[in-house]
Design a protein around this motif. Structure first.
Motif, PDB file in Angstrom:
ATOM      1  N   HIS A 170       0.598  -1.243   0.214  1.00 51.92           N
ATOM      2  CA  HIS A 170       0.032   0.389  -0.324  1.00 51.92           C
ATOM      3  C   HIS A 170       0.957   0.913  -0.593  1.00 51.92           C
ATOM      4  N   TRP A 176      -4.816   1.821   1.912  1.00 52.23           N
ATOM      5  CA  TRP A 176      -5.296   0.420   2.465  1.00 52.23           C
ATOM      6  C   TRP A 176      -6.751   0.471   2.699  1.00 52.23           C
ATOM      7  N   THR A 183      -3.182  -5.887  -1.123  1.00 53.02           N
ATOM      8  CA  THR A 183      -2.829  -5.599  -2.401  1.00 53.02           C
ATOM      9  C   THR A 183      -2.746  -6.632  -3.097  1.00 53.02           C
ATOM     10  N   LYS A 211      -2.263  -8.802   2.072  1.00 55.21           N
ATOM     11  CA  LYS A 211      -3.837  -8.576   3.131  1.00 55.21           C
ATOM     12  C   LYS A 211      -2.373  -7.778   4.375  1.00 55.21           C
ATOM     13  N   GLU A 215       3.429  -1.776   5.173  1.00 50.94           N
ATOM     14  CA  GLU A 215       3.096  -0.413   5.148  1.00 50.94           C
ATOM     15  C   GLU A 215       0.938  -0.659   5.028  1.00 50.94           C
ATOM     16  N   ALA A 216       1.069  -1.926   6.235  1.00 57.36           N
ATOM     17  CA  ALA A 216      -1.127  -1.672   6.118  1.00 57.36           C
ATOM     18  C   ALA A 216      -0.822  -1.063   7.703  1.00 57.36           C
ATOM     19  N   ASP A 220      -4.279  -5.602  10.575  1.00 56.47           N
ATOM     20  CA  ASP A 220      -2.919  -5.712   9.223  1.00 56.47           C
ATOM     21  C   ASP A 220      -1.461  -5.845   9.110  1.00 56.47           C
ATOM     22  N   GLN A 221      -0.989  -5.250   9.789  1.00 49.58           N
ATOM     23  CA  GLN A 221       0.461  -4.531   9.740  1.00 49.58           C
ATOM     24  C   GLN A 221       0.652  -6.503  10.235  1.00 49.58           C
TER      25      GLN A 221
END
Length: 549
Positions: A170, A176, A183, A211, A215-216, A220-221
């Motif tokens: 993202h 996001w 992505t 997912k 960069e989430a 989700d990180q």
């Protein structure tokens, strides 16, 4: 209840700070429970302190925290200074640091370990070039290019072929939000063929979604996701992107422990995290899936090898006796057993141009072998290759060691200011003055062999030849001109390979024709087209011999 409010507020602040802050704060020796307690304790001390009443036999909340705050600062000072010094400082634990790498075996010849390789399998695409090629394929799709960016590349073998692989990430918070499923895929760039660039968005007919990624945001990180799914009390590092042999994307995470107090990071296992579903599987180092190339983080091995060379005679070694240090850094290479290894040269402290030996460390098991062979550093090899074409101003990539005809050889690309590959270079590890360059890998190999053979003949004029000798008959011959040089390709009777040589090797090559009897010598290698070392046309020799009266 009002007196408890500061305590509850402190708990909430500490939790929010840990969850929405960077998860790295929870890694290492100070794990989440300890860090949480410390943060709560400090926050509470700013509002109140506890005091036990002997008369009333109970704990009271007192709003004058001066003494308690002073004690807390003293405890913290001791915890972050004195304790690490006593438990982790090399001055007290140099032996423990020196042994972190494990037992280092002594090897015979490094060429016996690094597998012989065909020039078609030599790595000609480095990470920088892989990124340029990946950016190009993403930019060719405007709708995709505005939504995502390419992440860090990881090199790995996929079904026995070498690829650079990177996820699509993202580009911001709102991107996001709009792509909640993740992505759409990843990029694969062949390390041996710069024309083989793929944007993978489907595997087995199903869409690929990344997912969980760096960069989430929020849950989700990827680092935070793993941390809060059962791994709060484990050291986690080296979140690298890899795919299995079927093409499914994963994050490979190394678990580690501290072997020397607060320091001495050492890998203990590995996690595989499905980048789409989030499924986490934990393995020991021995049980890690075969498609996982790297378990040992490069930073860990660099530190452990340097410590192994630094503390060879303990901490108090002011004369630097027998001290060793790694050269440019670590490079991923593959051995005879098709396993991957971290490779680096070792040089004496204070020496720059030459090495005292080379090290190969298994990227999974950490088994390390030291080859006591002098040679050139990666930096010296780069400067030597650049000097061969100094008028062009090309820059050499990081050298990759290969076994070329049983000759330990650095192979690198020569790139222009735009990062594009213009030429190739081979430099002998044993002597960086032996250099071959060319516009193709074939030309480079031919030039390198010629220079090496001439140098070897001067150094060892009476050495027994290890080349193969062949007498046969020409069945087909054809010339080809490359960069002003004439090369002659020919086949002979009862031998499957194609041979090639230039007029510089023999003046008899240009006048040789089909049906001539010849005698040649060459290195036994893996190529379909083999470079000859010597050439003799016996038909011409017989005609030019003087007749005896």
């Amino acid at each position: 209840m009002k007196k408890l409010f500061p305590l509850l507020l402190s708990l909430l602040i500490a939790f929010l700070f840990l969850y929405f802050g960077h998860p790295v704060l929870g890694y290492g020796f100070i794990q989440l429970p300890i860090l949480l307690i410390v943060l709560v304790f400090l926050a509470m001390l700013f509002f109140t302190r506890l005091e036990y009443s002997q008369n009333q036999k109970k704990v009271k909340f007192i709003s004058k925290p001066h003494k308690a705050f002073g004690y807390a600062l003293l405890i913290l000072f001791v915890y972050i200074t004195i304790v690490p010094l006593l438990t982790s400082a090399p001055v007290f634990h140099s032996g423990s640091y020196q042994k972190l790498i494990g037992k280092v075996e002594n090897g015979d010849k490094i060429s016996n370990h690094i597998a012989p390789i065909s020039i078609d399998e030599i790595r000609v695409v480095d990470e920088d070039l892989a990124y340029l090629l990946g950016e190009k394929i993403i930019g060719s799709q405007p709708a995709l290019g505005s939504q995502v960016e390419i992440g860090d590349f990881t090199i790995q073998k996929v079904n026995h072929d070498l690829y650079w692989v990177a996820p699509l990430l993202h580009t911001g918070f709102f991107k996001w939000m709009n792509n909640g499923e993740g992505t759409p895929g990843y990029v694969m760039v062949s390390a041996t063929n710069e024309r083989d660039v793929r944007l993978v968005q489907e595997v087995g007919g199903k869409p690929v979604k990344i997912k969980y990624q760096p960069e989430a945001f929020f849950g989700d990180q990827i680092e935070r996701y793993v941390y809060f799914h059962g791994y709060m009390t484990k050291g986690l590092t080296d979140f690298s992107f890899e795919i299995d042999d079927a093409g499914n994307p994963y994050w490979i995470v190394t678990t580690f422990t501290k072997r020397v107090g607060f320091s001495g990071d050492d890998a203990s296992g590995v996690l595989t995290v499905n980048a789409h579903t989030g499924e986490i599987k934990e393995y020991t180092i021995a049980d890690a899936p075969l498609w996982v190339d790297r378990v040992q983080p490069i930073s860990f091995i660099e530190d452990q090898l340097n410590d192994w060379g630094e503390y060879v005679h303990g901490y108090w070694n002011f004369s630097n006796a027998n001290k060793l240090q790694i050269t440019e850094g670590l490079t991923l290479v593959y051995g005879h057993d098709n396993r991957s290894y971290w490779y680096t040269g070792l040089t004496s402290v204070g020496k720059d141009e030459s090495t005292v030996g080379f090290v190969l460390t298994d990227t999974r098991t950490k088994q390390t072998t030291f080859y006591k062979q002098s040679g050139a550093t990666e930096y010296a090899a780069q400067r030597s290759a650049e000097g061969k074409v100094q008028e062009k101003g090309y820059k050499a990539s990081l050298p990759i060691p290969y076994n070329i005809n049983n000759i330990p050889t650095y192979v690198m690309t020569l790139k222009d200011d735009g990062g594009l590959v213009k030429m190739f270079a081979m430099v002998a590890i044993s002597d960086y003055t032996i250099v071959g360059v060319g516009n193709t890998m074939r030309e480079t190999l031919s030039a390198y062999k010629n220079v090496y053979n001439m140098a070897d003949n001067k150094i060892n004029p009476n050495a027994q030849s290890t080349k193969k000798s062949l007498e046969s008959v020409i069945t087909r011959i054809q010339s080809d001109v490359k960069n002003g040089n004439s090369f002659y390709y020919f086949t002979v009777r009862d031998y499957p390979n194609i041979f090639v040589g230039s007029s510089q090797i023999s003046n008899e090559l240009p006048v040789t024709k089909e049906g001539d009897s010849i005698h040649i010598t060459f290195d036994i290698d893996m190529e379909k087209v083999i470079d000859i070392s010597t050439f003799e046309n016996k038909n011409l020799t017989q005609k030019t011999e003087p007749k005896t009266p």
